[in-house]
Write an enzyme that holds these catalytic residues in place. Sequence first.
Site, PDB file in Angstrom:
ATOM      1  N   HIS A  27      18.949-113.619 -15.295  1.00  0.00           N
ATOM      2  CA  HIS A  27      19.273-113.645 -13.854  1.00  0.00           C
ATOM      3  C   HIS A  27      20.006-112.345 -13.500  1.00  0.00           C
ATOM      4  O   HIS A  27      21.236-112.281 -13.509  1.00  0.00           O
ATOM      5  CB  HIS A  27      20.145-114.865 -13.530  1.00  0.00           C
ATOM      6  N   PRO A 114      10.336-107.305  -3.101  1.00  0.00           N
ATOM      7  CA  PRO A 114       9.490-106.179  -2.669  1.00  0.00           C
ATOM      8  C   PRO A 114       9.728-105.887  -1.187  1.00  0.00           C
ATOM      9  O   PRO A 114       9.759-106.808  -0.374  1.00  0.00           O
ATOM     10  CB  PRO A 114       8.065-106.691  -2.905  1.00  0.00           C
ATOM     11  N   ASP A 162      12.977-113.383  -0.178  1.00  0.00           N
ATOM     12  CA  ASP A 162      14.282-113.347   0.496  1.00  0.00           C
ATOM     13  C   ASP A 162      14.324-114.463   1.541  1.00  0.00           C
ATOM     14  O   ASP A 162      13.332-114.692   2.243  1.00  0.00           O
ATOM     15  CB  ASP A 162      14.461-111.976   1.171  1.00  0.00           C
ATOM     16  N   GLY A 192      18.742-114.635  -1.760  1.00  0.00           N
ATOM     17  CA  GLY A 192      19.206-114.118  -0.468  1.00  0.00           C
ATOM     18  C   GLY A 192      20.402-114.922   0.012  1.00  0.00           C
ATOM     19  O   GLY A 192      20.884-115.830  -0.683  1.00  0.00           O
ATOM     20  N   GLU A 222      24.561-122.792  -3.938  1.00  0.00           N
ATOM     21  CA  GLU A 222      25.609-121.753  -3.853  1.00  0.00           C
ATOM     22  C   GLU A 222      26.638-122.132  -2.786  1.00  0.00           C
ATOM     23  O   GLU A 222      27.775-121.671  -2.824  1.00  0.00           O
ATOM     24  CB  GLU A 222      24.995-120.394  -3.512  1.00  0.00           C
ATOM     25  N   ASP A 298      24.733-109.967 -10.718  1.00  0.00           N
ATOM     26  CA  ASP A 298      24.788-108.618 -10.129  1.00  0.00           C
ATOM     27  C   ASP A 298      25.859-107.815 -10.851  1.00  0.00           C
ATOM     28  O   ASP A 298      27.019-107.783 -10.417  1.00  0.00           O
ATOM     29  CB  ASP A 298      25.146-108.718  -8.644  1.00  0.00           C
TER      30      ASP A 298
HETATM   31 ZN   LIG Z   1      21.357-114.256  -7.958  1.00  0.00          ZN
END
Ligand SMILES: [Zn+2]
Length: 357
Positions: A27, A114, A162, A192, A222, A298
């Site tokens: 991930h 993309p 997204d 997203g 989330e 991230d």
């Molecule tokens: Zn993520």
Amino acid sequence: MSSNQAQHRAREILVRYCKRLPKIELHAHLNGSIRDSTLLELAQEHDQRGTISSYPNVREIILKEDRSLQECFKLFDVIHVLTTDHSFITRITKEVIEDFAAENVVYLELRTTPKSNVLTGMTKRSYVEAVLAGITKANLVLCENHQLHAHGIQVRLLLSIDRRETTDQAIETVKLALEMKSHGVVGIDLSGNPVTGNWKTFLPALTYARQCGLPVTLHCGEVHNPDEVEEMLAFHPDRLGHACVLQESQWERLHNLRIPVEVCFTSNLRTGCVKSICDHHFAWLYKTHYPLVICTDDRGVFSTNLSSEYAIAATSFDLSEHDLFELAKNATRFIFAEEPLKRHLDRIFAGVEPNYR
Ligand SMILES: [Zn+2]
């Protein structure tokens, strides 16, 4: 040696072990994993051209620490403006792979949305081709430094839908993923801003992906959105990202479904998906032998890396080095790539296991 020194020494040994450990990353967002130095360099170029005037405080946005979930998406908006050039996409892909390889990640599933941009002549297809060129470049560089990366790094790509996109745009991404299958695209992700978009918008594209044999992973839970979590569990994706905010009955359901969960400690804490590391659902998942994989989400945005995430697991949940090895090894079961690659990774872990007991 004082107890502080002893703790410091134990921490050093643990960090070294986690770095040395072969690891699987499932991930990782391309745009969230860019080096700060590269982003600043690009922001400066855009500043000189006057193409980032809508973000006068771009340096602060890039260098901000402890971002909230909404501040993360502000940074992603900036990155979106900065990444309009094919050569830059190729460069960041190459750098991100080098960074993962440097900490002994042997298999990386990188995900990216993309993008198309009429002004720069970028299409979703040319964007993905630029990413693939970055993978090729990284492989060339890493082959030249074979001694540094004995096991090498295998990279596969997930194309992300997204949550701002329409049904047609999402289907276009799935079609592109199918066309690029032979070039290393192995699945689809839904990601997203979790407070944007409606699950039903993406369901036709995700169903189509499944019908065509493309595995699907979903960012799930989330934020508090029990109806959406319910529908995502009913869809039964191949993996779930985060799965932090679930209701009591949904935890039970998840437990029975056995959908592998991608766990990202630093990301979950920084974005407030979980209140503290003690409250993290990893404890329950791990105790119940639930299928899970430790990931970064991230690494650029949250200033982390996969070795640190393994170290967090060890110190927060009292895991031994051998427990960490087992976690890394078991992650091969959840990759989206083809069977021969799974067997190759199993052989890597089997080969080094005597050194990690
Ligand atoms: Zn993520």
